[in-house]
Design a protein around this motif. Structure first.
Motif, PDB file in Angstrom:
ATOM      1  N   MET A  63      -1.817 -24.230  38.354  1.00 32.84           N
ATOM      2  CA  MET A  63      -0.910 -23.142  38.731  1.00 32.84           C
ATOM      3  C   MET A  63       0.487 -23.693  39.041  1.00 32.84           C
ATOM      4  SD  MET A  63      -2.579 -20.512  38.192  1.00 32.84           S
ATOM      5  CE  MET A  63      -4.108 -20.878  37.358  1.00 32.84           C
ATOM      6  N   ASN A  97      -7.329 -26.008  39.932  1.00 30.98           N
ATOM      7  CA  ASN A  97      -6.608 -24.747  39.795  1.00 30.98           C
ATOM      8  C   ASN A  97      -5.238 -24.803  40.456  1.00 30.98           C
ATOM      9  OD1 ASN A  97      -8.286 -22.684  38.317  1.00 30.98           O
ATOM     10  ND2 ASN A  97      -9.775 -23.489  39.757  1.00 30.98           N
ATOM     11  N   LYS A  98      -5.156 -25.467  41.600  1.00 32.91           N
ATOM     12  CA  LYS A  98      -3.863 -25.613  42.284  1.00 32.91           C
ATOM     13  C   LYS A  98      -2.892 -26.404  41.409  1.00 32.91           C
ATOM     14  CE  LYS A  98      -1.901 -27.156  46.656  1.00 32.91           C
ATOM     15  NZ  LYS A  98      -2.186 -27.748  47.973  1.00 32.91           N
ATOM     16  N   ILE A 110      -3.633 -18.615  32.659  1.00 29.72           N
ATOM     17  CA  ILE A 110      -4.917 -19.158  33.096  1.00 29.72           C
ATOM     18  C   ILE A 110      -5.376 -18.371  34.315  1.00 29.72           C
ATOM     19  CG2 ILE A 110      -6.125 -21.180  33.989  1.00 29.72           C
ATOM     20  CD1 ILE A 110      -4.018 -22.918  32.575  1.00 29.72           C
ATOM     21  N   PHE A 111      -6.582 -17.835  34.252  1.00 29.04           N
ATOM     22  CA  PHE A 111      -7.144 -17.141  35.411  1.00 29.04           C
ATOM     23  C   PHE A 111      -7.770 -18.157  36.370  1.00 29.04           C
ATOM     24  CE2 PHE A 111      -7.367 -13.913  31.985  1.00 29.04           C
ATOM     25  CZ  PHE A 111      -6.397 -13.078  32.489  1.00 29.04           C
ATOM     26  N   TYR A 112      -8.570 -19.053  35.829  1.00 27.60           N
ATOM     27  CA  TYR A 112      -9.084 -20.177  36.612  1.00 27.60           C
ATOM     28  C   TYR A 112      -9.659 -21.211  35.661  1.00 27.60           C
ATOM     29  CZ  TYR A 112     -13.975 -18.597  36.187  1.00 27.60           C
ATOM     30  OH  TYR A 112     -15.205 -18.232  35.709  1.00 27.60           O
ATOM     31  N   ALA A 113      -9.937 -22.390  36.211  1.00 26.42           N
ATOM     32  CA  ALA A 113     -10.437 -23.494  35.394  1.00 26.42           C
ATOM     33  C   ALA A 113     -11.431 -24.305  36.211  1.00 26.42           C
ATOM     34  CB  ALA A 113      -9.277 -24.375  34.944  1.00 26.42           C
ATOM     35  N   PHE A 114     -12.306 -25.014  35.511  1.00 25.70           N
ATOM     36  CA  PHE A 114     -13.223 -25.948  36.167  1.00 25.70           C
ATOM     37  C   PHE A 114     -13.546 -27.072  35.196  1.00 25.70           C
ATOM     38  CE2 PHE A 114     -16.135 -23.206  33.904  1.00 25.70           C
ATOM     39  CZ  PHE A 114     -17.166 -24.029  33.517  1.00 25.70           C
ATOM     40  N   THR A 119     -12.856 -27.908  41.640  1.00 28.66           N
ATOM     41  CA  THR A 119     -12.252 -26.705  41.055  1.00 28.66           C
ATOM     42  C   THR A 119     -10.998 -26.238  41.791  1.00 28.66           C
ATOM     43  OG1 THR A 119     -14.379 -26.063  40.119  1.00 28.66           O
ATOM     44  CG2 THR A 119     -12.730 -24.318  40.352  1.00 28.66           C
ATOM     45  N   PRO A 120     -11.001 -26.138  43.126  1.00 34.20           N
ATOM     46  CA  PRO A 120      -9.774 -25.670  43.789  1.00 34.20           C
ATOM     47  C   PRO A 120      -8.574 -26.591  43.557  1.00 34.20           C
ATOM     48  CG  PRO A 120     -11.626 -25.578  45.311  1.00 34.20           C
ATOM     49  CD  PRO A 120     -12.090 -26.299  44.078  1.00 34.20           C
ATOM     50  N   LEU A 167     -10.972 -23.585  30.598  1.00 26.11           N
ATOM     51  CA  LEU A 167      -9.967 -22.680  31.126  1.00 26.11           C
ATOM     52  C   LEU A 167     -10.339 -21.257  30.745  1.00 26.11           C
ATOM     53  CD1 LEU A 167      -6.746 -24.554  29.893  1.00 26.11           C
ATOM     54  CD2 LEU A 167      -8.054 -24.969  31.971  1.00 26.11           C
ATOM     55  N   ARG A 200     -11.285 -14.230  28.796  1.00 27.02           N
ATOM     56  CA  ARG A 200     -12.029 -13.400  29.741  1.00 27.02           C
ATOM     57  C   ARG A 200     -12.627 -12.225  28.977  1.00 27.02           C
ATOM     58  NH1 ARG A 200      -8.894 -10.752  34.700  1.00 27.02           N
ATOM     59  NH2 ARG A 200      -7.826  -9.770  32.966  1.00 27.02           N
TER      60      ARG A 200
END
Length: 153
Positions: free
Chosen positions: A67, A63-64, A85-89, A59-60, A100, A138
């Motif tokens: 972004m 997301n990197k 995008i707030f975050y993704a996995f 995940t990190p 996303l 969200r």
């Protein structure tokens, strides 16, 4: 300089890629069941695809990458709003699927979706398998300030 004449396979591959442009991630291999030509390569390619479809992206790192992609090429405005995008996995599924969490899913244009998928492929090849994106908006929480609290009995 004389231009080199293309072989039948080169011409066929070019026509195939042109017609099936949306499957540019799919490898093409010429093989013959009759003569056995390239069957070894076929099974090698199957092994590669099995590994790729089982690949998991942390995940990190995902997301990197996303972004950085958004910073380098911001999404377009759609109806006065910009996709964020707030975050993704990566979901535990096959084919590789990325969820996303976004502000407005409707603001993700097909062009920008393709851009994000291409960036994911640039980071982790996913050779021979489709990459899917799922957008989830969200949840908006409506808090009422200074509202009386209800007691539980």
């Amino acid at each position: 300089w004389k231009k080199k004449k293309k072989t039948f396979r080169e011409q066929y591959l070019e026509a195939l890629r042109k017609e099936l442009f949306f499957l540019d991630w799919a490898p093409v291999l010429f093989a013959s069941a009759k003569t056995g030509e390239n069957l070894g390569q076929l099974f090698d390619q199957i092994s590669v695809i099995q590994r790729e479809v089982a690949r998991h992206v942390e995940t990190p790192q995902l997301n990197k990458l996303l972004m950085h992609a958004i910073d380098s090429y911001p999404p377009p405005f759609v109806g006065g709003k910009r996709f964020k995008i707030f975050y993704a996995f990566q979901k535990a599924s096959q084919p590789p699927t990325f969820r996303l969490f976004v502000n407005h899913a409707s603001c993700l244009t097909p062009h920008y979706k393709r851009f994000l998928i291409d960036k994911i492929r640039a980071g982790w090849a996913f050779t021979g398998c489709p990459v899917l994106l799922e957008c989830r908006e969200r949840e908006r929480r409506n808090f009422v300030r200074n509202a009386p609290r209800t007691s539980r009995v």
